[in-house]
Design a protein around this motif. Structure first.
Motif, PDB file in Angstrom:
ATOM      1  N   GLY A  40       0.681  -1.280  -0.233  1.00 54.95           N
ATOM      2  CA  GLY A  40       0.012  -0.148   0.075  1.00 54.95           C
ATOM      3  C   GLY A  40       0.854   1.194   0.028  1.00 54.95           C
ATOM      4  N   GLU A  41       2.245   1.104  -0.233  1.00 50.17           N
ATOM      5  CA  GLU A  41       2.995   2.331  -0.074  1.00 50.17           C
ATOM      6  C   GLU A  41       3.991   2.470  -1.318  1.00 50.17           C
ATOM      7  OE1 GLU A  41       3.064   2.474   4.693  1.00 50.17           O
ATOM      8  OE2 GLU A  41       4.841   2.745   3.455  1.00 50.17           O
ATOM      9  N   GLY A  42       4.480   3.436  -1.706  1.00 53.14           N
ATOM     10  CA  GLY A  42       5.597   3.427  -2.563  1.00 53.14           C
ATOM     11  C   GLY A  42       6.785   3.081  -1.937  1.00 53.14           C
ATOM     12  N   PRO A  43       7.954   2.740  -2.922  1.00 51.08           N
ATOM     13  CA  PRO A  43       9.342   2.301  -2.447  1.00 51.08           C
ATOM     14  C   PRO A  43       9.811   3.348  -1.635  1.00 51.08           C
ATOM     15  CG  PRO A  43       9.021   1.902  -4.635  1.00 51.08           C
ATOM     16  CD  PRO A  43       7.753   2.482  -4.441  1.00 51.08           C
ATOM     17  N   VAL A  44      10.683   3.100  -0.621  1.00 51.51           N
ATOM     18  CA  VAL A  44      11.555   4.041   0.308  1.00 51.51           C
ATOM     19  C   VAL A  44      12.970   3.658   0.112  1.00 51.51           C
ATOM     20  CG1 VAL A  44      11.924   5.091   2.503  1.00 51.51           C
ATOM     21  CG2 VAL A  44       9.517   4.409   1.696  1.00 51.51           C
ATOM     22  N   LEU A  88      14.011  -3.949  -3.763  1.00 52.09           N
ATOM     23  CA  LEU A  88      14.297  -3.693  -5.022  1.00 52.09           C
ATOM     24  C   LEU A  88      15.518  -2.962  -4.955  1.00 52.09           C
ATOM     25  CD1 LEU A  88      11.017  -2.040  -5.711  1.00 52.09           C
ATOM     26  CD2 LEU A  88      11.626  -3.916  -6.957  1.00 52.09           C
ATOM     27  N   LYS A  99      17.124   7.054 -16.820  1.00 55.97           N
ATOM     28  CA  LYS A  99      16.301   5.739 -16.405  1.00 55.97           C
ATOM     29  C   LYS A  99      17.182   4.831 -15.606  1.00 55.97           C
ATOM     30  CE  LYS A  99      13.716   2.079 -18.679  1.00 55.97           C
ATOM     31  NZ  LYS A  99      13.433   1.164 -19.982  1.00 55.97           N
ATOM     32  N   PHE A 102      15.840  -1.293 -12.660  1.00 53.08           N
ATOM     33  CA  PHE A 102      15.410  -1.911 -11.603  1.00 53.08           C
ATOM     34  C   PHE A 102      15.589  -3.504 -11.698  1.00 53.08           C
ATOM     35  CE2 PHE A 102      13.471   0.734  -8.747  1.00 53.08           C
ATOM     36  CZ  PHE A 102      13.095   1.938  -9.313  1.00 53.08           C
TER      37      PHE A 102
ATOM     38  N   TYR B  35       5.603   6.174 -12.889  1.00 55.87           N
ATOM     39  CA  TYR B  35       5.701   4.672 -13.100  1.00 55.87           C
ATOM     40  C   TYR B  35       4.473   4.068 -13.168  1.00 55.87           C
ATOM     41  CZ  TYR B  35      10.967   5.009 -12.364  1.00 55.87           C
ATOM     42  OH  TYR B  35      12.345   5.230 -12.177  1.00 55.87           O
ATOM     43  N   GLN B  37       3.201   0.000 -11.804  1.00 56.41           N
ATOM     44  CA  GLN B  37       3.538  -0.942 -10.992  1.00 56.41           C
ATOM     45  C   GLN B  37       2.427  -2.190 -11.042  1.00 56.41           C
ATOM     46  OE1 GLN B  37       4.798  -0.803  -6.914  1.00 56.41           O
ATOM     47  NE2 GLN B  37       6.398  -2.128  -7.081  1.00 56.41           N
ATOM     48  N   PRO B  43       8.598  -1.449 -10.348  1.00 58.43           N
ATOM     49  CA  PRO B  43       7.902  -0.194 -10.903  1.00 58.43           C
ATOM     50  C   PRO B  43       8.488  -0.219 -12.671  1.00 58.43           C
ATOM     51  CG  PRO B  43       8.838   0.393  -9.019  1.00 58.43           C
ATOM     52  CD  PRO B  43       9.312  -0.850  -9.075  1.00 58.43           C
ATOM     53  N   LEU B  45       9.111   2.385 -15.826  1.00 61.23           N
ATOM     54  CA  LEU B  45       9.086   3.699 -15.851  1.00 61.23           C
ATOM     55  C   LEU B  45       8.382   3.887 -17.184  1.00 61.23           C
ATOM     56  CD1 LEU B  45      10.590   6.581 -15.582  1.00 61.23           C
ATOM     57  CD2 LEU B  45      11.926   5.972 -17.115  1.00 61.23           C
ATOM     58  N   LEU B  88      -0.990   0.029  -9.978  1.00 57.82           N
ATOM     59  CA  LEU B  88      -0.768   1.183  -8.944  1.00 57.82           C
ATOM     60  C   LEU B  88       0.334   1.990  -9.959  1.00 57.82           C
ATOM     61  CD1 LEU B  88      -0.564   2.091  -6.087  1.00 57.82           C
ATOM     62  CD2 LEU B  88       1.528   0.780  -5.866  1.00 57.82           C
ATOM     63  N   LEU B  90       2.621   5.105  -9.687  1.00 60.25           N
ATOM     64  CA  LEU B  90       3.522   5.836  -8.820  1.00 60.25           C
ATOM     65  C   LEU B  90       4.196   7.169  -9.381  1.00 60.25           C
ATOM     66  CD1 LEU B  90       5.171   2.810  -7.419  1.00 60.25           C
ATOM     67  CD2 LEU B  90       4.096   4.110  -6.062  1.00 60.25           C
ATOM     68  N   PHE B 110       9.330   8.331  -3.663  1.00 59.52           N
ATOM     69  CA  PHE B 110       8.160   7.914  -4.413  1.00 59.52           C
ATOM     70  C   PHE B 110       7.048   8.595  -3.557  1.00 59.52           C
ATOM     71  CE2 PHE B 110       9.070   5.057  -7.728  1.00 59.52           C
ATOM     72  CZ  PHE B 110      10.367   4.638  -7.424  1.00 59.52           C
ATOM     73  N   GLY B 111       5.892   8.723  -4.142  1.00 59.13           N
ATOM     74  CA  GLY B 111       4.516   8.946  -3.516  1.00 59.13           C
ATOM     75  C   GLY B 111       3.882   7.580  -3.120  1.00 59.13           C
ATOM     76  N   ASN B 112       2.773   7.400  -2.435  1.00 59.39           N
ATOM     77  CA  ASN B 112       2.304   5.949  -2.216  1.00 59.39           C
ATOM     78  C   ASN B 112       1.345   5.544  -3.321  1.00 59.39           C
ATOM     79  OD1 ASN B 112       3.561   5.806   0.480  1.00 59.39           O
ATOM     80  ND2 ASN B 112       2.072   6.902   1.371  1.00 59.39           N
TER      81      ASN B 112
END
Lengths: 112, 119
Positions: A40-44, A88, A99, A102, B35, B37, B43, B45, B88, B90, B110-112
């Motif tokens: 439920g969150e983005g990557p950190v 990741l 770019k 990943f 992105y 996902q 993710p 691009l 999703l 992002l 990143f945002g959520n």
């Protein structure tokens, strides 16, 4: 095209165990970034490694960049349920591309 | 709390609808990204904006239309999407775009995300 092979793809372990995640390539990268993504969150961002042979520690997490800057590893000591998430790796290609490359990610589950 | 704010958090739209996703950051970052996902995948691009100009379009279908009104805002306009576009989405930002003289890419913030379902 530069590729990053990440392994394992899935990992399910018990609390207290140690684990290592690998990120490998046949290409040289200018840097390697590691991210963790919780549901439920983005990557950190966890860390960026830049110099060949560099080792960085973040509490129980140890990150290493290979001497040739083609591979990296993430080692977690005494894993905890809070470490659960998608890990990741992302490489900065040589040549100035905007770019990031990943890896496919490692889904880690730490069971209490 | 993330410093990149995305709205809405969830969006359900039909294949004939037009909707927009919004992203905002106030960190002074000059590169912004979209992105896509899918579940348990990394993710992918879609677009990169550098100094408010589109610098990368990863061959994204024209039913996705990005817009960068200013250095803090990034939009993604959606029209006539397909069910396989459900994912999703992002948004991310980084301090500076990578250039030929940069040593490496700045880290992404990143945002959520917006969870999009196309019915």
């Amino acid at each position: 095209t530069q590729l990053l092979e990440q392994s394992p793809q899935f990992l399910s372990i018990q609390e207290g165990e140690n684990l290592t995640v690998y990120c490998n390539s046949s290409s040289v990268f200018s840097s390697l970034q590691w991210y963790r993504q919780e549901p439920g969150e983005g990557p950190v961002l966890l860390v960026t490694v830049v110099t060949g042979g560099e080792v960085k520690k973040l509490k129980r997490l140890t990150f290493q960049f290979g001497d040739a800057r083609k591979d990296s590893s993430l080692h977690i000591t005494a894993a905890q349920p809070g470490d659960t998430g998608l890990y990741l790796c992302a490489g900065s290609p040589q040549g100035g591309s905007e770019k990031l490359v990943f890896g496919k990610g490692t889904k880690l589950t730490v069971n209490p | 709390d993330t410093e990149v704010t995305q709205t809405p958090k969830h969006l359900v739209m039909g294949m004939t609808n037009k909707k927009s996703l919004k992203c905002e950051q106030h960190m002074g970052h000059r590169a912004m990204y979209w992105y896509k996902q899918k579940a348990k995948k990394p993710p992918e691009l879609m677009f990169v904006y550098s100094y408010e100009k589109l610098s990368i379009n990863e061959s994204v279908p024209s039913r996705f239309s990005p817009e960068c009104p200013n250095s803090s805002l990034l939009n993604l306009h959606l029209h006539a999407l397909q069910p396989e576009d459900s994912a999703l989405y992002l948004c991310a930002s980084s301090l500076l775009p990578r250039t030929a003289s940069s040593s490496y890419n700045s880290p992404l913030h990143f945002g959520n995300g917006t969870r999009l379902t196309v019915t």
